[in-house]
Design a protein around this motif. Structure first.
Motif, PDB file in Angstrom:
ATOM      1  N   TRP A 219       0.841  -1.191   0.000  1.00  0.00           N
ATOM      2  CA  TRP A 219       0.000   0.000   0.000  1.00  0.00           C
ATOM      3  C   TRP A 219       0.878   1.243   0.000  1.00  0.00           C
ATOM      4  O   TRP A 219       2.082   1.172   0.257  1.00  0.00           O
ATOM      5  CB  TRP A 219      -0.937   0.009   1.206  1.00  0.00           C
ATOM      6  CG  TRP A 219      -0.269  -0.114   2.559  1.00  0.00           C
ATOM      7  CD1 TRP A 219       0.220  -1.253   3.131  1.00  0.00           C
ATOM      8  CD2 TRP A 219      -0.001   0.953   3.483  1.00  0.00           C
ATOM      9  NE1 TRP A 219       0.770  -0.969   4.365  1.00  0.00           N
ATOM     10  CE2 TRP A 219       0.635   0.374   4.605  1.00  0.00           C
ATOM     11  CE3 TRP A 219      -0.256   2.319   3.477  1.00  0.00           C
ATOM     12  CZ2 TRP A 219       1.036   1.115   5.707  1.00  0.00           C
ATOM     13  CZ3 TRP A 219       0.130   3.073   4.578  1.00  0.00           C
ATOM     14  CH2 TRP A 219       0.772   2.464   5.673  1.00  0.00           C
ATOM     15  N   TYR A 221       0.934   5.787   0.597  1.00  0.00           N
ATOM     16  CA  TYR A 221       0.299   6.969   1.183  1.00  0.00           C
ATOM     17  C   TYR A 221       1.100   8.197   0.783  1.00  0.00           C
ATOM     18  O   TYR A 221       2.235   8.091   0.297  1.00  0.00           O
ATOM     19  CB  TYR A 221       0.212   6.850   2.706  1.00  0.00           C
ATOM     20  CG  TYR A 221       1.551   6.899   3.420  1.00  0.00           C
ATOM     21  CD1 TYR A 221       2.016   8.078   3.988  1.00  0.00           C
ATOM     22  CD2 TYR A 221       2.346   5.765   3.523  1.00  0.00           C
ATOM     23  CE1 TYR A 221       3.236   8.137   4.641  1.00  0.00           C
ATOM     24  CE2 TYR A 221       3.570   5.804   4.170  1.00  0.00           C
ATOM     25  CZ  TYR A 221       4.011   6.989   4.725  1.00  0.00           C
ATOM     26  OH  TYR A 221       5.222   7.044   5.360  1.00  0.00           O
ATOM     27  N   GLY A 253      -4.736  -2.040  10.634  1.00  0.00           N
ATOM     28  CA  GLY A 253      -4.517  -0.800   9.911  1.00  0.00           C
ATOM     29  C   GLY A 253      -5.052  -0.857   8.494  1.00  0.00           C
ATOM     30  O   GLY A 253      -5.559   0.144   7.969  1.00  0.00           O
ATOM     31  N   ARG A 257      -7.691   1.787   6.777  1.00  0.00           N
ATOM     32  CA  ARG A 257      -7.360   2.548   5.560  1.00  0.00           C
ATOM     33  C   ARG A 257      -8.417   2.349   4.482  1.00  0.00           C
ATOM     34  O   ARG A 257      -8.765   3.282   3.745  1.00  0.00           O
ATOM     35  CB  ARG A 257      -5.987   2.127   5.035  1.00  0.00           C
ATOM     36  CG  ARG A 257      -4.816   2.534   5.919  1.00  0.00           C
ATOM     37  CD  ARG A 257      -3.492   2.310   5.228  1.00  0.00           C
ATOM     38  NE  ARG A 257      -3.223   0.901   4.958  1.00  0.00           N
ATOM     39  CZ  ARG A 257      -2.613   0.072   5.787  1.00  0.00           C
ATOM     40  NH1 ARG A 257      -2.192   0.521   6.962  1.00  0.00           N
ATOM     41  NH2 ARG A 257      -2.394  -1.190   5.471  1.00  0.00           N
ATOM     42  N   ILE A 262      -7.418   6.754   4.588  1.00  0.00           N
ATOM     43  CA  ILE A 262      -6.170   7.058   5.301  1.00  0.00           C
ATOM     44  C   ILE A 262      -6.100   8.514   5.740  1.00  0.00           C
ATOM     45  O   ILE A 262      -5.452   8.859   6.736  1.00  0.00           O
ATOM     46  CB  ILE A 262      -4.961   6.685   4.418  1.00  0.00           C
ATOM     47  CG1 ILE A 262      -3.679   6.644   5.265  1.00  0.00           C
ATOM     48  CG2 ILE A 262      -4.814   7.654   3.245  1.00  0.00           C
ATOM     49  CD1 ILE A 262      -2.509   6.014   4.556  1.00  0.00           C
ATOM     50  N   GLN A 263      -6.795   9.402   5.024  1.00  0.00           N
ATOM     51  CA  GLN A 263      -6.770  10.817   5.402  1.00  0.00           C
ATOM     52  C   GLN A 263      -7.585  11.101   6.655  1.00  0.00           C
ATOM     53  O   GLN A 263      -7.499  12.196   7.225  1.00  0.00           O
ATOM     54  CB  GLN A 263      -7.290  11.689   4.242  1.00  0.00           C
ATOM     55  CG  GLN A 263      -8.784  11.601   3.991  1.00  0.00           C
ATOM     56  CD  GLN A 263      -9.171  10.431   3.103  1.00  0.00           C
ATOM     57  OE1 GLN A 263      -8.375   9.503   2.913  1.00  0.00           O
ATOM     58  NE2 GLN A 263     -10.364  10.470   2.550  1.00  0.00           N
ATOM     59  N   LEU A 265      -7.406   9.118   9.419  1.00  0.00           N
ATOM     60  CA  LEU A 265      -6.789   8.406  10.537  1.00  0.00           C
ATOM     61  C   LEU A 265      -5.933   9.358  11.368  1.00  0.00           C
ATOM     62  O   LEU A 265      -5.618  10.472  10.954  1.00  0.00           O
ATOM     63  CB  LEU A 265      -5.934   7.240  10.013  1.00  0.00           C
ATOM     64  CG  LEU A 265      -6.643   6.205   9.134  1.00  0.00           C
ATOM     65  CD1 LEU A 265      -5.684   5.082   8.766  1.00  0.00           C
ATOM     66  CD2 LEU A 265      -7.886   5.640   9.818  1.00  0.00           C
ATOM     67  N   ARG A 267      -2.864  11.107  12.836  1.00  0.00           N
ATOM     68  CA  ARG A 267      -1.659  11.447  12.087  1.00  0.00           C
ATOM     69  C   ARG A 267      -0.380  11.424  12.919  1.00  0.00           C
ATOM     70  O   ARG A 267       0.701  11.737  12.388  1.00  0.00           O
ATOM     71  CB  ARG A 267      -1.826  12.826  11.445  1.00  0.00           C
ATOM     72  CG  ARG A 267      -2.930  12.859  10.410  1.00  0.00           C
ATOM     73  CD  ARG A 267      -3.028  14.207   9.735  1.00  0.00           C
ATOM     74  NE  ARG A 267      -4.032  14.168   8.695  1.00  0.00           N
ATOM     75  CZ  ARG A 267      -3.803  13.752   7.451  1.00  0.00           C
ATOM     76  NH1 ARG A 267      -2.591  13.360   7.118  1.00  0.00           N
ATOM     77  NH2 ARG A 267      -4.768  13.741   6.555  1.00  0.00           N
ATOM     78  N   TRP A 294       7.132   3.313   6.247  1.00  0.00           N
ATOM     79  CA  TRP A 294       5.851   3.437   6.930  1.00  0.00           C
ATOM     80  C   TRP A 294       5.878   4.389   8.121  1.00  0.00           C
ATOM     81  O   TRP A 294       4.841   4.636   8.747  1.00  0.00           O
ATOM     82  CB  TRP A 294       5.375   2.056   7.415  1.00  0.00           C
ATOM     83  CG  TRP A 294       6.421   1.239   8.115  1.00  0.00           C
ATOM     84  CD1 TRP A 294       7.209   0.270   7.552  1.00  0.00           C
ATOM     85  CD2 TRP A 294       6.810   1.304   9.493  1.00  0.00           C
ATOM     86  NE1 TRP A 294       8.065  -0.275   8.495  1.00  0.00           N
ATOM     87  CE2 TRP A 294       7.831   0.342   9.696  1.00  0.00           C
ATOM     88  CE3 TRP A 294       6.384   2.081  10.569  1.00  0.00           C
ATOM     89  CZ2 TRP A 294       8.439   0.141  10.933  1.00  0.00           C
ATOM     90  CZ3 TRP A 294       6.987   1.886  11.811  1.00  0.00           C
ATOM     91  CH2 TRP A 294       7.999   0.922  11.977  1.00  0.00           C
ATOM     92  N   ALA A 297       3.289   7.215   8.177  1.00  0.00           N
ATOM     93  CA  ALA A 297       1.932   6.878   7.757  1.00  0.00           C
ATOM     94  C   ALA A 297       0.956   7.040   8.914  1.00  0.00           C
ATOM     95  O   ALA A 297       1.260   6.688  10.058  1.00  0.00           O
ATOM     96  CB  ALA A 297       1.878   5.442   7.240  1.00  0.00           C
ATOM     97  N   PHE A 299      -2.081   6.179  11.442  1.00  0.00           N
ATOM     98  CA  PHE A 299      -2.602   4.934  12.021  1.00  0.00           C
ATOM     99  C   PHE A 299      -3.485   5.307  13.199  1.00  0.00           C
ATOM    100  O   PHE A 299      -3.075   6.079  14.053  1.00  0.00           O
ATOM    101  CB  PHE A 299      -1.466   4.015  12.483  1.00  0.00           C
ATOM    102  CG  PHE A 299      -1.945   2.712  13.065  1.00  0.00           C
ATOM    103  CD1 PHE A 299      -2.138   1.605  12.259  1.00  0.00           C
ATOM    104  CD2 PHE A 299      -2.210   2.600  14.427  1.00  0.00           C
ATOM    105  CE1 PHE A 299      -2.576   0.404  12.790  1.00  0.00           C
ATOM    106  CE2 PHE A 299      -2.655   1.404  14.967  1.00  0.00           C
ATOM    107  CZ  PHE A 299      -2.839   0.308  14.142  1.00  0.00           C
TER     108      PHE A 299
END
Length: 441
Positions: A219, A221, A253, A257, A262-263, A265, A267, A294, A297, A299
């Motif tokens: 994946w 991001y 996770g 996502r 993901i935007q 979650l 930060r 990662w 990213a 989560f």
């Protein structure tokens, strides 16, 4: 003909509760028989509280404030960067545990299940809305007085949202999945609530299947760069595995996502403080030169799958509340509480030793066992000190905090108090109330 039987509340026994920390009270028992009003004690109209409930809740709120304010200065008490336990990792399970205890008292007597279901839905909805407002990203940039609403980056999940989900599921279990039978032993208690235990084990099995059997593909991001003229940086995270419980390639996770986006979650994930991602580990810091892709990213520590597993902690608390409802004797209660608490602790640490790591971010099964067992042990200790031995004055501060837990949480942990203190200023934003007393200059 209805006869009201007035009785003396047993010390430490609660008959009703609201499930959200507003207190639990004793009342009047109604029995269908005879035509006389029987009274064991003429002056038992005064309502009694199970003080240990408020003290436990207040201690949890105080612990939350401590780790939130001092966690940055003392990383050892802050949330564990990934696997393992620290002081801060007990806060969420303790909240869920005491919600479960309170729910058993709230719904001990149900004149109408439909009305109770409606009330549970409304209360959970209120918590969800409050959680979205407080933790959805509306108050970003509080320290720079630039807070505002950014719906595109709004965080969907959070602490209150998780509590709302657990509250709703457990309330439904208590309303619809219990039998009104006599309970006089531990085995009869389990039989009376066997449908609730079936739900508990089903949740655990589904969680374990999701965590250890779902395939997690590669994946990617993006993160914005400092200048708006440049395109965001894109990072590729290589996975292609099953059953991984590391920060990068876990199924928890992946589902967040896919479903939440993901935007939406959190930060600033805890794994940004691991040695791979911070030269100041276990504190936040600059990235090492060889940091994995990662590290930056998003989560969410209160995501969908982990929140499903968190329901089990609330169900464990519900079982503790059932013991309050059905057992009158202090010694019997303490025994019925201590045995499962110790078993959960042993099981959780054993699972961790065999490789099912204790992990708050994933809310692993072993983490649930250890923290629920610790909550049970702490609750027993508070119950003995406050409700059995009567040392209530020593815990009066925690009792007060527990009675106003939600208000204090909103003010202290959700930037509402800093917003109020910094939001009123004279001519320049830095000339606010905090600036007058020398803070923030």
């Amino acid at each position: 003909m209805r006869v009201k039987v007035m009785y003396e509340p047993i010390k430490g026994k609660e008959e009703n509760g609201d499930g959200m920390g507003m207190g639990v009270e004793t009342g009047v028992a109604d029995l269908e028989s005879g035509g006389l009003q029987i009274s064991r004690q003429q002056h038992c109209h005064e309502q009694q509280r199970l003080v240990s409930l408020d003290v436990f809740r207040g201690l949890t709120v105080a612990l939350m404030i401590l780790v939130d304010d001092a966690g940055g200065l003392v990383p050892a008490i802050n949330h564990s960067p990934w696997n393992g336990l620290s002081l801060a990792d007990y806060v969420m399970p303790f909240f869920l545990f005491i919600v479960g205890v309170s729910l058993s008292l709230t719904y001990k007597k149900l004149p109408c299940k439909t009305v109770a279901t409606k009330n549970a839905l409304l209360r959970a909805l209120k918590l969800l809305v409050l959680g979205l407002f407080l933790q959805g990203g509306f108050f970003h940039g509080v320290n720079h007085l630039t807070y505002g609403v950014d719906i595109q980056q709004m965080r969907w999940m959070g602490v209150l949202q998780r509590i709302a989900i657990a509250y709703l599921v457990v309330a439904f279990c208590e309303i619809w999945l219990k039998r009104d039978r006599d309970v006089n032993s531990g085995s009869s208690l389990l039989r009376n609530y066997q449908l609730q235990w079936a739900v508990t084990w089903m949740i655990c099995i589904v969680y374990l299947l999701v965590l250890y059997s779902l395939y997690v593909p590669d994946w990617e991001y993006q993160i914005p760069v400092e200048t708006s003229f440049n395109a965001p940086k894109t990072f590729l995270v290589k996975c292609g595995v099953r059953g991984d419980t590391g920060p990068a390639c876990n199924a928890v996770g992946m589902i967040d996502r896919k479903i939440l986006g993901i935007q939406h979650l959190y930060r600033r994930p805890v794994y940004a403080r691991t040695e791979q991602c911070s030269i100041n580990s276990p504190d936040y810091g600059p990235l090492p030169r060889d940091a994995p892709s990662w590290c930056q990213a998003p989560f969410d520590p209160e995501g969908i799958v982990s929140s499903v597993m968190a329901i089990v902690t609330c169900l464990v608390g519900l079982h503790f509340g059932h013991i309050i409802v059905h057992f009158k004797d202090h010694r019997n209660r303490i025994l019925q509480w201590s045995t499962p608490s110790c078993c959960l602790l042993v099981l959780g640490f054993a699972l961790d030793w065999f490789g099912m790591h204790v992990n708050k971010a994933l809310y692993t099964f072993s983490y649930m066992c250890v923290t629920a067992g610790a909550a049970g042990i702490l609750f027993v200790a508070i119950y003995v000190m406050v409700d059995v031995l009567g040392y209530k004055r020593t815990a009066v501060v925690f009792e007060w905090i527990g009675k106003h837990a939600l208000m204090i949480y909103v003010l202290a942990a959700c930037n509402v108090l800093p917003l109020l203190l910094q939001g009123f200023y004279w001519r320049q934003p830095h000339n606010n109330i905090l600036g007058l007393i020398g803070i923030g200059k």
